[in-house]
Design an enzyme around this catalytic site. Structure first.
Site: not given
Lengths: 174, 174, 174
Positions: C55, C58-59, C67, C20
């Site tokens: 995460h 990956r970006r 945050e 997701k």
């Protein structure tokens, strides 16, 4: 409202707090009343009691209320046969059957026979409980298996099956 | 039967007792046999033994049975390559890999490579296990994560992906 | 990419390791950047820390990172209002609220108000956690209930709702 007319048997499947009960209630109240509400919950404790009250508050007048932990077949085929009816929910009924040590296949057959004798449409709410990790204890595993089998049987006989997530319906059948 | 012809790779995803195995079997037997059944289950205990027997009883003759907890890649690419094949199930295979402390990414790559070499179509059954509350123990969380990643990888390579709930298919891909 | 243009509010719902987050990231980066990433995770322990790093890796560049465990409403309505924004994830935010003993309905109303004030589209990632067996402990049951209610409320206000399983999207709304 999703449908102007309601098929004879609709199964509304969903997770906890998925909005399945509200969705099912709206299906029923889209039809001319009075309607029958067949509740399988018993108020064992405060937590459950609170939920039942919430569900009751939400329903307007026009409902005939039946509270029965086990004998939904008799109520569906006799006392509510001519009223558009809502059963909420099948998973709690299964839990009640297992607590009472009633044979599940017999009760399931009796329920399906009762549904086939009804005059007015019926909407049944049930939980999908098999999409998490395998439970640690054998009783929870057995319950999960029985719930899955029951959902499959009712889905096979239903005219329409809807999966509800986040309050939104997804048609699986019909 | 849902499809007259079967794509090269179909992933059938579903919860416990969702009817995913029966649905997958019907996909396979909609094709001319004999068919290969690759079972990843080992009968550790009575509960599992009972399930395996039930699955076996349900399948008619015409099936070639392979029981292997780990080495499904080899069977898929060599021994069953020319037979329409069913793997039931991937989640148990993952569990077997983790018990045997085999590296999951290697095994997954090997499986995907084996699938790409096959001549006849293949249907793979797998559990969706990530839709409940976060499990208490770290091992269950790790398993849930690996199962999710594995399903994503197989789904990415599959021609068709079907989600089964209450015995009813919902097409996610293909 | 699934959509050339992004509606004002998209809810991406799915299980653990369902793909997701990646799906939601791709929705956002299909639009011209820079984009805002609003992370609700705090690195309490090594396990969570590892996930956050994954995460982040990956970006690509082009992301403005925020945050914040609790105050996403303020960030969404003020600091990121003109950037296409991603909130990952709502379920962790709920968990943070419960730990901090903040009232959930107030925080939810505030979030919905903040979303309505935004200029640029927003994508929100959330977990579906209600499709397993009823959890043993009362806190987990309460969390499951709140998560279901929160998903329903956001889904009702969203223009588009997508359920992701095995990395594959299924449109529930929009």
């Amino acid at each position: 409202m999703p449908t102007p007319t309601l098929p004879q048997l609709t199964l509304v499947l969903g997770g906890a707090r998925s909005g399945k009960s509200l969705y099912a209630e709206r299906l029923v109240t889209s039809q001319p009343g009075p309607w029958a509400y067949i509740a399988t919950a018993e108020a064992f404790d405060g937590e459950m009691d609170e939920r039942i009250k919430l569900h009751k508050r939400r329903r307007s007048s026009g409902w005939v209320q039946h509270e029965t932990p086990l004998d939904i077949a008799d109520i569906l085929s006799n006392r509510t046969s001519e009223l558009v009816s809502l059963v909420d929910c099948l998973t709690l009924w299964l839990s009640n059957l297992m607590h009472a040590e009633r044979p599940i296949p017999d009760a399931t057959d009796k329920l399906i026979a009762a549904l086939s004798k009804r005059i007015a449409p019926c909407v049944i709410v049930s939980n999908e409980v098999g999409l998490g990790i395998v439970p640690d204890n054998a009783l929870a595993r057995a319950f999960r298996d029985e719930a899955g089998r029951l959902n499959q049987k009712i889905a096979a006989t239903a005219d329409k099956v809807v999966f509800v997530a986040a309050g939104l319906p997804l048609t699986l059948k019909g």
